[in-house]
Design a protein around this motif. Sequence first.
Motif, mmCIF file in Angstrom:
data_model
loop_
_atom_site.group_PDB
_atom_site.id
_atom_site.type_symbol
_atom_site.label_atom_id
_atom_site.label_comp_id
_atom_site.label_asym_id
_atom_site.label_seq_id
_atom_site.Cartn_x
_atom_site.Cartn_y
_atom_site.Cartn_z
ATOM 1 N N VAL A 1 0.843 -1.201 0.000
ATOM 2 C CA VAL A 1 0.000 0.000 0.000
ATOM 3 C C VAL A 1 0.879 1.253 0.000
ATOM 4 O O VAL A 1 0.646 2.190 -0.769
ATOM 5 N N HIS A 2 1.917 1.268 0.832
ATOM 6 C CA HIS A 2 2.806 2.428 0.865
ATOM 7 C C HIS A 2 3.562 2.563 -0.460
ATOM 8 O O HIS A 2 3.790 3.678 -0.940
ATOM 9 N N PHE A 3 3.971 1.457 -1.027
ATOM 10 C CA PHE A 3 4.686 1.504 -2.298
ATOM 11 C C PHE A 3 3.800 2.083 -3.401
ATOM 12 O O PHE A 3 4.250 2.917 -4.191
ATOM 13 N N VAL A 4 2.543 1.679 -3.446
ATOM 14 C CA VAL A 4 1.622 2.184 -4.470
ATOM 15 C C VAL A 4 1.380 3.676 -4.279
ATOM 16 O O VAL A 4 1.392 4.444 -5.251
ATOM 17 N N PHE A 5 1.169 4.126 -3.045
ATOM 18 C CA PHE A 5 0.963 5.555 -2.806
ATOM 19 C C PHE A 5 2.208 6.363 -3.164
ATOM 20 O O PHE A 5 2.111 7.462 -3.723
ATOM 21 N N TYR A 6 3.377 5.833 -2.857
ATOM 22 C CA TYR A 6 4.628 6.502 -3.210
ATOM 23 C C TYR A 6 4.765 6.605 -4.725
ATOM 24 O O TYR A 6 5.182 7.630 -5.259
ATOM 25 N N TRP A 7 4.390 5.555 -5.432
ATOM 26 C CA TRP A 7 4.464 5.525 -6.881
ATOM 27 C C TRP A 7 3.500 6.554 -7.490
ATOM 28 O O TRP A 7 3.871 7.313 -8.387
ATOM 29 N N ILE A 8 2.281 6.607 -6.987
ATOM 30 C CA ILE A 8 1.287 7.562 -7.494
ATOM 31 C C ILE A 8 1.741 8.993 -7.213
ATOM 32 O O ILE A 8 1.635 9.869 -8.075
ATOM 33 N N PHE A 9 2.252 9.248 -6.018
ATOM 34 C CA PHE A 9 2.718 10.582 -5.661
ATOM 35 C C PHE A 9 3.869 11.016 -6.568
ATOM 36 O O PHE A 9 3.891 12.142 -7.065
ATOM 37 N N GLY A 10 4.825 10.126 -6.810
ATOM 38 C CA GLY A 10 5.955 10.459 -7.673
ATOM 39 C C GLY A 10 5.536 10.704 -9.112
ATOM 40 O O GLY A 10 6.025 11.629 -9.760
ATOM 41 N N ALA A 11 4.624 9.897 -9.628
ATOM 42 C CA ALA A 11 4.150 10.074 -10.999
ATOM 43 C C ALA A 11 3.402 11.399 -11.141
ATOM 44 O O ALA A 11 3.577 12.119 -12.141
ATOM 45 N N THR A 12 2.594 11.727 -10.159
ATOM 46 C CA THR A 12 1.860 12.996 -10.196
ATOM 47 C C THR A 12 2.816 14.180 -10.124
ATOM 48 O O THR A 12 2.657 15.169 -10.859
ATOM 49 N N ARG A 13 3.817 14.074 -9.284
ATOM 50 C CA ARG A 13 4.809 15.156 -9.148
ATOM 51 C C ARG A 13 5.570 15.376 -10.453
ATOM 52 O O ARG A 13 5.774 16.515 -10.880
ATOM 53 N N GLU A 14 5.983 14.276 -11.081
ATOM 54 C CA GLU A 14 6.699 14.396 -12.356
ATOM 55 C C GLU A 14 5.796 14.978 -13.446
ATOM 56 O O GLU A 14 6.245 15.780 -14.252
ATOM 57 N N LEU A 15 4.529 14.587 -13.463
ATOM 58 C CA LEU A 15 3.592 15.122 -14.453
ATOM 59 C C LEU A 15 3.429 16.628 -14.280
ATOM 60 O O LEU A 15 3.431 17.384 -15.269
#
Length: 56
Positions: free
Chosen positions: A28-42
């Motif tokens: 769960v933490h890995f998925v949230f970290y992944w979503i946060f990073g992708a959104t930040r890069e976008l």
Amino acid sequence: MFEFQQYLGFLLFLTILTIGFWLMIFLVHFVFYWIFGATRELLKERKAAKRALEQA
């Protein structure tokens, strides 16, 4: 009284349950970290594209 062999099934169940719980927390933490990073890069890419369009 009870012997150790009578607790083996229960201990195995607790071990599998605990491993599953911590694996779920990690994923769960890995998925949230992944979503946060992708959104930040976008957002960074959109900001850079907007700046490039304004300078041109």
